[in-house]
Scaffold this motif. Structure first.
Motif, PDB file in Angstrom:
ATOM      1  N   ARG A  54       0.835  -1.217   0.000  1.00 32.70           N
ATOM      2  CA  ARG A  54       0.000   0.000   0.000  1.00 32.70           C
ATOM      3  C   ARG A  54       0.863   1.257   0.000  1.00 32.70           C
ATOM      4  N   ARG A  55       1.889   1.247   0.824  1.00 27.27           N
ATOM      5  CA  ARG A  55       2.781   2.414   0.931  1.00 27.27           C
ATOM      6  C   ARG A  55       3.489   2.667  -0.405  1.00 27.27           C
ATOM      7  N   LEU A  56       3.933   1.601  -1.048  1.00 24.19           N
ATOM      8  CA  LEU A  56       4.605   1.732  -2.345  1.00 24.19           C
ATOM      9  C   LEU A  56       3.630   2.245  -3.411  1.00 24.19           C
ATOM     10  N   GLN A  57       2.372   1.763  -3.342  1.00 22.29           N
ATOM     11  CA  GLN A  57       1.360   2.227  -4.306  1.00 22.29           C
ATOM     12  C   GLN A  57       1.158   3.741  -4.198  1.00 22.29           C
ATOM     13  N   GLU A  58       1.111   4.259  -2.966  1.00 23.39           N
ATOM     14  CA  GLU A  58       0.953   5.707  -2.764  1.00 23.39           C
ATOM     15  C   GLU A  58       2.109   6.458  -3.425  1.00 23.39           C
ATOM     16  N   LEU A  59       3.323   5.938  -3.221  1.00 27.05           N
ATOM     17  CA  LEU A  59       4.502   6.606  -3.781  1.00 27.05           C
ATOM     18  C   LEU A  59       4.515   6.517  -5.309  1.00 27.05           C
ATOM     19  N   MET A  60       4.014   5.400  -5.851  1.00 30.55           N
ATOM     20  CA  MET A  60       3.930   5.245  -7.305  1.00 30.55           C
ATOM     21  C   MET A  60       2.989   6.288  -7.905  1.00 30.55           C
ATOM     22  N   LYS A  61       1.848   6.491  -7.229  1.00 35.51           N
ATOM     23  CA  LYS A  61       0.862   7.469  -7.714  1.00 35.51           C
ATOM     24  C   LYS A  61       1.486   8.856  -7.814  1.00 35.51           C
ATOM     25  N   ARG A  62       2.414   9.133  -6.874  1.00 35.09           N
ATOM     26  CA  ARG A  62       3.062  10.457  -6.874  1.00 35.09           C
ATOM     27  C   ARG A  62       4.247  10.501  -7.829  1.00 35.09           C
ATOM     28  N   LYS A 130      14.665 -19.328   0.219  1.00 39.36           N
ATOM     29  CA  LYS A 130      13.710 -18.905  -0.819  1.00 39.36           C
ATOM     30  C   LYS A 130      12.415 -18.404  -0.186  1.00 39.36           C
ATOM     31  N   SER A 131      11.974 -19.067   0.891  1.00 42.20           N
ATOM     32  CA  SER A 131      10.711 -18.676   1.530  1.00 42.20           C
ATOM     33  C   SER A 131      10.795 -17.246   2.075  1.00 42.20           C
ATOM     34  N   PHE A 132      11.926 -16.912   2.694  1.00 44.51           N
ATOM     35  CA  PHE A 132      12.108 -15.549   3.209  1.00 44.51           C
ATOM     36  C   PHE A 132      12.143 -14.557   2.049  1.00 44.51           C
ATOM     37  N   LEU A 133      12.939 -14.876   1.026  1.00 44.64           N
ATOM     38  CA  LEU A 133      13.123 -13.965  -0.102  1.00 44.64           C
ATOM     39  C   LEU A 133      11.790 -13.694  -0.794  1.00 44.64           C
ATOM     40  N   HIS A 134      11.006 -14.750  -0.960  1.00 44.96           N
ATOM     41  CA  HIS A 134       9.707 -14.623  -1.632  1.00 44.96           C
ATOM     42  C   HIS A 134       8.811 -13.631  -0.876  1.00 44.96           C
ATOM     43  N   THR A 135       8.743 -13.791   0.440  1.00 46.33           N
ATOM     44  CA  THR A 135       7.919 -12.898   1.271  1.00 46.33           C
ATOM     45  C   THR A 135       8.441 -11.465   1.217  1.00 46.33           C
ATOM     46  N   TYR A 136       9.751 -11.330   1.278  1.00 37.45           N
ATOM     47  CA  TYR A 136      10.380 -10.003   1.338  1.00 37.45           C
ATOM     48  C   TYR A 136      10.195  -9.245   0.019  1.00 37.45           C
ATOM     49  N   LEU A 137      10.249  -9.981  -1.092  1.00 35.29           N
ATOM     50  CA  LEU A 137      10.156  -9.334  -2.405  1.00 35.29           C
ATOM     51  C   LEU A 137       8.725  -9.166  -2.892  1.00 35.29           C
ATOM     52  N   SER A 138       7.777  -9.898  -2.278  1.00 38.30           N
ATOM     53  CA  SER A 138       6.436  -9.952  -2.876  1.00 38.30           C
ATOM     54  C   SER A 138       5.777  -8.569  -3.076  1.00 38.30           C
ATOM     55  N   PRO A 139       5.917  -7.584  -2.169  1.00 39.74           N
ATOM     56  CA  PRO A 139       5.284  -6.284  -2.444  1.00 39.74           C
ATOM     57  C   PRO A 139       5.801  -5.640  -3.738  1.00 39.74           C
ATOM     58  N   PHE A 140       7.089  -5.820  -4.018  1.00 39.38           N
ATOM     59  CA  PHE A 140       7.698  -5.194  -5.197  1.00 39.38           C
ATOM     60  C   PHE A 140       7.316  -5.956  -6.468  1.00 39.38           C
ATOM     61  N   VAL A 141       7.265  -7.288  -6.341  1.00 45.01           N
ATOM     62  CA  VAL A 141       6.909  -8.134  -7.479  1.00 45.01           C
ATOM     63  C   VAL A 141       5.446  -7.893  -7.862  1.00 45.01           C
ATOM     64  N   GLN A 142       4.569  -7.809  -6.859  1.00 51.01           N
ATOM     65  CA  GLN A 142       3.138  -7.575  -7.113  1.00 51.01           C
ATOM     66  C   GLN A 142       2.914  -6.290  -7.891  1.00 51.01           C
ATOM     67  N   LEU A 143       3.704  -5.262  -7.588  1.00 52.88           N
ATOM     68  CA  LEU A 143       3.529  -3.963  -8.250  1.00 52.88           C
ATOM     69  C   LEU A 143       4.386  -3.862  -9.507  1.00 52.88           C
ATOM     70  N   ASP A 144       5.061  -4.978  -9.838  1.00 49.68           N
ATOM     71  CA  ASP A 144       5.862  -5.037 -11.058  1.00 49.68           C
ATOM     72  C   ASP A 144       6.930  -3.929 -11.085  1.00 49.68           C
ATOM     73  N   LEU A 145       7.523  -3.653  -9.950  1.00 51.13           N
ATOM     74  CA  LEU A 145       8.573  -2.624  -9.884  1.00 51.13           C
ATOM     75  C   LEU A 145       9.887  -3.205 -10.423  1.00 51.13           C
ATOM     76  N   PRO A 146      10.710  -2.373 -11.057  1.00 46.49           N
ATOM     77  CA  PRO A 146      11.935  -2.896 -11.692  1.00 46.49           C
ATOM     78  C   PRO A 146      13.040  -3.199 -10.672  1.00 46.49           C
ATOM     79  N   ILE A 147      13.121  -4.472 -10.263  1.00 44.15           N
ATOM     80  CA  ILE A 147      14.132  -4.869  -9.281  1.00 44.15           C
ATOM     81  C   ILE A 147      15.416  -5.201 -10.031  1.00 44.15           C
ATOM     82  N   ARG A 148      16.469  -4.445  -9.771  1.00 41.98           N
ATOM     83  CA  ARG A 148      17.717  -4.705 -10.476  1.00 41.98           C
ATOM     84  C   ARG A 148      18.777  -5.332  -9.577  1.00 41.98           C
ATOM     85  N   TRP A 149      18.726  -5.029  -8.288  1.00 40.44           N
ATOM     86  CA  TRP A 149      19.674  -5.638  -7.347  1.00 40.44           C
ATOM     87  C   TRP A 149      18.923  -6.105  -6.107  1.00 40.44           C
TER      88      TRP A 149
END
Length: 289
Positions: A54-62, A130-149
Motif C-alpha cells: 500500500r505504501r509503495l502504491q501511494e509513492l507510485m501514484k506520486r 527462498k521462503s524468506f526472499l519470496h515474502t520479502y520481495l512480494s510487495p515489489f513483485v506484485q507492483l511489477d517494480l523494476p528490481i535490479r539488485w
C-alpha cells in the motif's frame, strides 16, 4: 539475468529500500542528492507485506518510484562464506558453484537462493532461504517494480567505506531498537577484500554474550589469515555496547562514517548503500525474480 544487467550500463539512479522490524525505509534519487523516508508498519508481522504494498502504491501514484530498485536484505537473513570454487565460465560453472556452495554451507539447494562475488582470495557466497526472499520481495513483485539488485545490507555497507584501512578491519552492524540489540552481523577483511561475515541473533542474550561471540569471530579470522583486526566500524546504536565489560577487550570501535543523506543512522546507512550500488553495479546480488 546477468546479460540484462550489463546492457543497462552504469546506473545513475537507484531507489534503495528495506523493510522489517516494523518499518519500511526508502532512499530515493532527488535533485542534487537523495531523499530518505521511514514509515512505520503497524499491522501484525504476517500482514506487514500488504502494508508495504500500500505504501509503495501511494509513492507510485506520486511518480516517486521511477528508477531501478535495489532491495536491501537484512544481513541476518543471509549466510555467507568465502570459498575456493573452480574457475571456468558459463552455465556449467554456475551449476558446479551452486552444488558446491550448498554442500559447503550444509543447506539444501532446493530451499535457498545463492549469490556469488569473485574476490582475490576466493568467491564470496551468500545464501538466503527462498521462503524468506519470496515474502520479502512480494510487495515489489506484485507492483511489477523494476528490481535490479537484491543486496544483503552488510555487503552494501562494506562497499560504502570510501577509503578502507589497508590493514585488517571490520564492520559491526547492530540491529534492534533504542532499548535493545536483537542481533548483529560482523564483516571482516583487509582493504576492500571482504573475507568473513558472521551473523548472530541475541535471542534474549545480553551484551556480554555478544562481546564473546565477536571475540570468537576475531580469533577465527586471526587463525585463518594470520592478521589482527585493528579497527571495527559500528553501524547502529552503540550506546548499548559501552555498558558492556567485554567490549573493552575488543579493537577500537568507532561509528562508521556515513557520508550520506538521511535523518537517522538507518536512513544514512541505506543512502550509503545506494551510493555504493551506483559505484559498484556488479556487486554481489541475488537474481531478480
Amino acid at each position: 539475468g546477468l546479460v540484462m544487467r550489463h546492457l543497462f550500463g552504469k546506473p545513475r539512479q537507484v531507489i534503495a529500500v528495506e523493510w522489517g522490524e516494523g518499518e519500511i525505509r526508502l532512499s530515493l534519487p532527488a535533485r542534487g542528492g537523495r531523499m530518505t523516508a521511514t514509515f512505520p508498519l503497524t499491522a501484525p508481522t504476517e500482514e506487514q507485506g500488504f502494508e508495504v504494498t500500500r505504501r509503495l502504491q501511494e509513492l507510485m501514484k506520486r511518480g516517486a518510484l521511477s528508477a531501478p530498485f535495489c532491495i536491501v536484505l537484512p544481513s541476518h537473513a543471509c549466510t555467507f562464506k568465502l570459498m575456493k570454487l573452480p574457475t571456468g565460465n558459463g552455465e556449467v560453472r554456475e551449476q558446479i558453484w551452486k552444488n558446491e556452495a550448498a554442500t559447503q554451507l550444509g543447506l539444501p539447494l532446493t530451499e535457498i537462493e545463492l549469490a556469488f562475488s569473485e574476490q582475490p582470495e576466493g568467491v564470496l557466497v551468500a545464501a538466503v532461504r527462498k521462503s524468506f526472499l519470496h515474502t520479502y520481495l512480494s510487495p515489489f513483485v506484485q507492483l511489477d517494480l523494476p528490481i535490479r539488485w537484491i543486496v544483503p545490507s552488510i555487503v552494501g555497507l562494506w562497499l560504502s567505506v570510501p577509503k578502507p584501512p589497508t590493514a585488517s578491519w571490520g564492520i559491526l552492524e547492530l540491529r534492534g531498537n533504542r532499548e535493545k540489540i536483537t542481533g548483529a552481523t560482523i564483516a571482516l577483511g583487509a582493504a576492500e577484500r571482504l573475507r568473513l561475515i558472521h551473523t548472530v541473533s541475541l535471542n534474549g542474550n545480553n551484551g556480554e554474550w555478544l562481546a564473546n561471540e565477536l571475540q570468537r569471530t576475531l580469533a577465527l579470522y586471526h587463525r585463518t589469515y594470520g592478521e589482527t583486526v585493528t579497527q571495527i566500524f559500528v553501524v547502529g546504536n552503540r550506546n548499548l555496547l559501552e555498558e558492556t565489560e567485554g567490549f573493552k577487550f575488543l579493537p577500537p570501535m568507532d561509528e562508521l562514517p556515513l557520508e550520506a543523506e538521511g535523518n537517522t543512522v538507518a536512513e544514512r546507512a541505506l543512502s550509503a548503500i545506494a551510493h555504493a550500488v551506483v559505484s559498484n553495479p556488479n556487486l554481489l546480488s541475488f537474481p531478480s525474480p
